[in-house]
Design an enzyme around this catalytic site. Structure first.
Site, PDB file in Angstrom:
ATOM      1  N   GLY A   1     -24.833  -0.108  23.745  1.00 12.61           N
ATOM      2  CA  GLY A   1     -25.778  -1.222  23.688  1.00 12.61           C
ATOM      3  C   GLY A   1     -26.350  -1.402  22.283  1.00 12.61           C
TER       4      GLY A   1
ATOM      5  N   SER B   1       2.100  -7.986   2.784  1.00 12.91           N
ATOM      6  CA  SER B   1       3.139  -7.851   3.818  1.00 12.91           C
ATOM      7  C   SER B   1       4.517  -8.101   3.214  1.00 12.91           C
ATOM      8  CB  SER B   1       2.896  -8.861   4.941  1.00 12.91           C
ATOM      9  OG  SER B   1       1.632  -8.681   5.506  1.00 12.91           O
TER      10      SER B   1
ATOM     11  N   GLU C   1      -0.565  -0.317   5.878  1.00 13.62           N
ATOM     12  CA  GLU C   1       0.733   0.252   6.291  1.00 13.62           C
ATOM     13  C   GLU C   1       1.465  -0.693   7.230  1.00 13.62           C
ATOM     14  OE1 GLU C   1       2.027   3.829   6.355  1.00 13.62           O
ATOM     15  OE2 GLU C   1       0.691   4.491   4.789  1.00 13.62           O
ATOM     16  N   GLY C   2       1.326  -1.983   6.983  1.00 10.73           N
ATOM     17  CA  GLY C   2       1.963  -2.989   7.830  1.00 10.73           C
ATOM     18  C   GLY C   2       0.969  -3.484   8.872  1.00 10.73           C
ATOM     19  N   THR C   3       0.646  -4.781   8.813  1.00 13.55           N
ATOM     20  CA  THR C   3      -0.309  -5.345   9.780  1.00 13.55           C
ATOM     21  C   THR C   3       0.294  -5.287  11.193  1.00 13.55           C
ATOM     22  OG1 THR C   3       0.611  -7.570   9.591  1.00 13.55           O
ATOM     23  CG2 THR C   3      -1.152  -6.989   8.022  1.00 13.55           C
ATOM     24  N   SER C   4      -0.544  -5.536  12.192  1.00 10.25           N
ATOM     25  CA  SER C   4      -0.035  -5.540  13.577  1.00 10.25           C
ATOM     26  C   SER C   4       1.061  -6.590  13.743  1.00 10.25           C
ATOM     27  CB  SER C   4      -1.178  -5.832  14.555  1.00 10.25           C
ATOM     28  OG  SER C   4      -2.006  -4.706  14.671  1.00 10.25           O
TER      29      SER C   4
ATOM     30  N   ARG D   1       4.370   6.130   9.427  1.00 11.78           N
ATOM     31  CA  ARG D   1       3.679   5.360  10.486  1.00 11.78           C
ATOM     32  C   ARG D   1       3.120   6.201  11.626  1.00 11.78           C
ATOM     33  NH1 ARG D   1       7.132  -0.047   9.517  1.00 11.78           N
ATOM     34  NH2 ARG D   1       5.655  -0.859   8.025  1.00 11.78           N
TER      35      ARG D   1
HETATM   36  C1  LIG Z   1      -8.488   0.049   2.576  1.00  8.66           C
HETATM   37  C2  LIG Z   1      -7.112  -0.304   2.150  1.00  8.66           C
HETATM   38  C3  LIG Z   1      -6.280   0.679   1.632  1.00  8.66           C
HETATM   39  C4  LIG Z   1      -4.998   0.344   1.215  1.00  8.66           C
HETATM   40  N1  LIG Z   1      -4.225   1.319   0.635  1.00  8.66           N
HETATM   41  C5  LIG Z   1      -3.045   0.963   0.077  1.00  8.66           C
HETATM   42  C6  LIG Z   1      -2.304   1.920  -0.686  1.00  8.66           C
HETATM   43  O1  LIG Z   1      -2.698   3.074  -0.838  1.00  8.66           O
HETATM   44  N2  LIG Z   1      -1.142   1.512  -1.262  1.00  8.66           N
HETATM   45  C7  LIG Z   1      -0.660   0.221  -1.122  1.00  8.66           C
HETATM   46  O2  LIG Z   1       0.395  -0.076  -1.661  1.00  8.66           O
HETATM   47  N3  LIG Z   1      -1.355  -0.703  -0.394  1.00  8.66           N
HETATM   48  C8  LIG Z   1      -2.527  -0.372   0.190  1.00  8.66           C
HETATM   49  N4  LIG Z   1      -3.245  -1.308   0.895  1.00  8.66           N
HETATM   50  C9  LIG Z   1      -2.718  -2.668   1.038  1.00  8.66           C
HETATM   51  C10 LIG Z   1      -2.252  -2.977   2.450  1.00  8.66           C
HETATM   52  O3  LIG Z   1      -1.075  -2.280   2.717  1.00  8.66           O
HETATM   53  C11 LIG Z   1      -2.101  -4.513   2.597  1.00  8.66           C
HETATM   54  O4  LIG Z   1      -3.396  -5.053   2.614  1.00  8.66           O
HETATM   55  C12 LIG Z   1      -1.351  -4.884   3.847  1.00  8.66           C
HETATM   56  O5  LIG Z   1       0.005  -4.550   3.705  1.00  8.66           O
HETATM   57  C13 LIG Z   1      -1.425  -6.372   4.172  1.00  8.66           C
HETATM   58  O6  LIG Z   1      -1.134  -7.175   3.059  1.00  8.66           O
HETATM   59  P1  LIG Z   1      -2.130  -8.358   2.628  1.00  8.66           P
HETATM   60  O7  LIG Z   1      -3.494  -7.779   2.613  1.00  8.66           O
HETATM   61  O8  LIG Z   1      -1.621  -8.983   1.394  1.00  8.66           O
HETATM   62  O9  LIG Z   1      -2.082  -9.402   3.814  1.00  8.66           O
HETATM   63  P2  LIG Z   1      -1.062 -10.617   3.960  1.00  8.66           P
HETATM   64  O10 LIG Z   1       0.319 -10.145   3.793  1.00  8.66           O
HETATM   65  O11 LIG Z   1      -1.528 -11.746   3.088  1.00  8.66           O
HETATM   66  O12 LIG Z   1      -1.282 -11.022   5.482  1.00  8.66           O
HETATM   67  C14 LIG Z   1      -2.373 -11.822   5.918  1.00  8.66           C
HETATM   68  C15 LIG Z   1      -2.158 -12.171   7.392  1.00  8.66           C
HETATM   69  O13 LIG Z   1      -0.917 -12.906   7.545  1.00  8.66           O
HETATM   70  C16 LIG Z   1      -0.111 -12.239   8.505  1.00  8.66           C
HETATM   71  N5  LIG Z   1       1.316 -12.388   8.136  1.00  8.66           N
HETATM   72  C17 LIG Z   1       1.877 -12.258   6.911  1.00  8.66           C
HETATM   73  N6  LIG Z   1       3.205 -12.441   6.986  1.00  8.66           N
HETATM   74  C18 LIG Z   1       3.498 -12.662   8.283  1.00  8.66           C
HETATM   75  C19 LIG Z   1       4.697 -12.892   9.012  1.00  8.66           C
HETATM   76  N7  LIG Z   1       5.885 -12.934   8.404  1.00  8.66           N
HETATM   77  N8  LIG Z   1       4.616 -13.081  10.346  1.00  8.66           N
HETATM   78  C20 LIG Z   1       3.417 -13.029  10.977  1.00  8.66           C
HETATM   79  N9  LIG Z   1       2.242 -12.804  10.358  1.00  8.66           N
HETATM   80  C21 LIG Z   1       2.286 -12.616   9.024  1.00  8.66           C
HETATM   81  C22 LIG Z   1      -0.540 -10.784   8.439  1.00  8.66           C
HETATM   82  O14 LIG Z   1      -0.188 -10.101   9.612  1.00  8.66           O
HETATM   83  C23 LIG Z   1      -2.035 -10.927   8.268  1.00  8.66           C
HETATM   84  O15 LIG Z   1      -2.651 -11.141   9.505  1.00  8.66           O
HETATM   85  C24 LIG Z   1      -4.521  -0.988   1.341  1.00  8.66           C
HETATM   86  C25 LIG Z   1      -5.361  -1.981   1.874  1.00  8.66           C
HETATM   87  C26 LIG Z   1      -6.643  -1.665   2.250  1.00  8.66           C
HETATM   88  C27 LIG Z   1      -7.534  -2.762   2.763  1.00  8.66           C
END
Ligand SMILES: Cc1cc2nc3c(=O)[nH]c(=O)nc-3n(C[C@H](O)[C@H](O)[C@H](O)COP(=O)(O)OP(=O)(O)OC[C@H]3O[C@@H](n4cnc5c(N)ncnc54)[C@H](O)[C@@H]3O)c2cc1C
Length: 432
Positions: free
Chosen positions: A388, A164, A412-415, A291
């Site tokens: 079921g 993120s 692409e950005g968590t919820s 997005r």
């Molecule tokens: C199948 C798959 C395909 C992917 N493809 C690509 C790709 O092609 N290219 C690429 O670059 N990346 C890719 N990704 C990476 C993906 O974009 C990241 O996993 C995602 O951005 C989240 O980052 P993270 O996993 O490090 O989670 P983290 O950033 O560690 O987040 C963990 C939790 O903390 C929460 N959190 C973090 N910061 C905050 C905040 N400030 N406020 C509130 N909540 C917060 C998050 O919402 C989440 O619930 C892929 C991931 C997967 C699983």
């Protein structure tokens, strides 16, 4: 090309000219309408036919194999669906709706295979958004390969400690002036098509002190020494799509591989160092543009699960009547349909705005992806409930759809990050 033929060089130039440059600003652009043109309907039906006839029947097998479904990608390339010409045509549509329509239909077929086919477009979006016209012409066709020998591309922004928080990217790019080369070092994580791609687009820091404003995007040409696949990730869903780490060890690329060129980068860095606002951040720009399309993919999964469970509820009998005759099931299906249609309106609005140069004042791109991703998770979970015990097994597709849907609240950005973007946009404040 929809007739399966390949575009000539002249066609290719025309396609790139049609989609290049800033999108037109509204007054002259098309008004927002929910009415698809005949051409859009034809494209939708064509993609739906492929999704139904080729993708859906292969979905279970490739989910179990957890491998890139090359034969299906080849089929898509053969009919001209997986090609730079087709993507150019979808992108060029000035209503912006063709791209979400195509994605919804393909992912209705299957999301894992859908991502194996569409994963390339994230790298393409980065090149398209940040490259010079020459770079577009050189690299975008290479991302797709040819109808006979299709290739895929990867966009590598995330790192083990930078998900993120894109500003935490540690991969560096240093300029070797004597050789006019960039030397890239670092480790990328979770890259779709990472290591199997013909073209990798890598986000690297050229000045770590500037955080995400010191980032730039680089093309790594095919076969460049020092760019290697790391561990392949075993996943919960989207298992037909390859996800892996990418290692960059003294990876040298020509100066011309910096997207946008050195002059533009130097100007931007100078502005930032003077304390002025930078116009763009390499990774963020790519995500914002993509997005609504990603939201449309989630919609495809949701619609598939909804349609499957609707038919099931009409056929399955308990207590001497079909289960849909119980309000509990019927209302669940009514809500599923409602939420899917509501999400589609947000996706189409954002897609139209993005294509017609309307600024996302209230983070409408984030809204569309957030809503569609959460709807997909919720709808697929309801679908399992309606089926079921059968819904919980791998004999029925809704279980796979639920696993596939979950990624749409993460990548692409968590919820949470989408909510943060929306909250900041509507309040104008630095919400944390
Ligand atoms: C199948 C798959 C395909 C992917 N493809 C690509 C790709 O092609 N290219 C690429 O670059 N990346 C890719 N990704 C990476 C993906 O974009 C990241 O996993 C995602 O951005 C989240 O980052 P993270 O996993 O490090 O989670 P983290 O950033 O560690 O987040 C963990 C939790 O903390 C929460 N959190 C973090 N910061 C905050 C905040 N400030 N406020 C509130 N909540 C917060 C998050 O919402 C989440 O619930 C892929 C991931 C997967 C699983």
């Amino acid at each position: 090309m929809r007739d399966g033929t390949t575009a000539t060089g002249a066609d290719a130039d025309e396609i790139l000219t049609g989609i290049a440059g800033e999108p037109p600003v509204t007054d002259e652009g098309p008004a927002f309408t929910l009415e698809l043109s005949q051409d859009q309907k034809d494209i939708r039906d064509w993609v739906h036919g492929f999704a139904e006839g080729v993708v859906r029947p292969a979905a279970h097998e490739w989910d179990e194999r957890e491998e890139t479904p090359w034969p299906v990608i080849q089929e898509a390339a053969k009919i001209g669906l997986y090609s730079f010409e087709a993507m150019g045509q979808f992108w060029a549509d000035d209503t912006g709706l063709t791209l979400p329509v195509v994605n919804e239909e393909l992912f209705w077929g299957d999301a894992g295979i859908g991502m194996a086919i569409m994963g390339t477009t994230l790298a393409v979006a980065a090149i398209f958004g940040q490259g010079t016209p020459e770079q577009l012409g050189e690299w975008i066709p290479q991302c797709f390969g040819t109808a006979e020998e299709p290739k895929v591309a990867a966009f590598c922004a995330s790192e083990p400690d930078a998900g993120s928080d894109v500003s935490a990217i540690r991969t560096t790019a240093k300029y070797d002036e004597a050789k006019d080369e960039w030397v890239i070092n670092g480790q990328k994580a979770w890259a779709t098509n990472g290591g199997i791609a013909e073209v990798h687009v890598v986000i690297a820091s050229v000045d770590r002190e500037l955080g995400s404003r010191g980032h730039a995007a680089f093309v790594i040409p095919p076969g460049t020494p020092g760019c290697e696949q790391g561990a392949k990730v075993k996943k919960h869903g989207l298992r037909a799509s390859h996800t892996a780490d990418v290692h960059l060890d003294d990876c040298r690329v020509p100066g011309s591989c910096l997207l946008g060129g050195k002059e533009k980068l130097d100007e931007r860095l100078a502005r930032v160092r003077e304390g002025k606002k930078a116009k763009s951040q390499a990774a963020m720009q790519t995500f914002e543009a993509s997005r609504p399309t990603v939201g449309a993919q989630a919609l495809g999964i949701a619609r598939a699960a909804y349609e499957y469970s609707l038919e099931y509820a009409k056929e399955r009998e308990q207590f001497g009547r079909s289960i849909i005759e119980n309000q509990a099931s019927a209302f669940a299906l009514a809500d599923m349909k409602l939420e899917i249609d509501a999400a589609r309106l947000l996706v189409w609005r954002a897609a139209w705005m993005g294509r017609n140069g309307h600024k996302f004042e209230n983070a409408e791109g984030s809204m569309s992806k957030l809503k569609a991703g959460e709807v997909a998770v919720w709808v697929t979970e309801r679908a399992i409930q309606i089926l079921g015990g059968n819904g919980y097994t791998r004999e029925f597709p809704v279980e796979r759809m639920h696993r596939d849907a979950k990624i749409y609240t993460i990548f692409e950005g968590t919820s949470e990050i989408q909510r943060l973007v929306i909250a900041r946009a509507i309040s104008g404040m630095q919400i944390r």
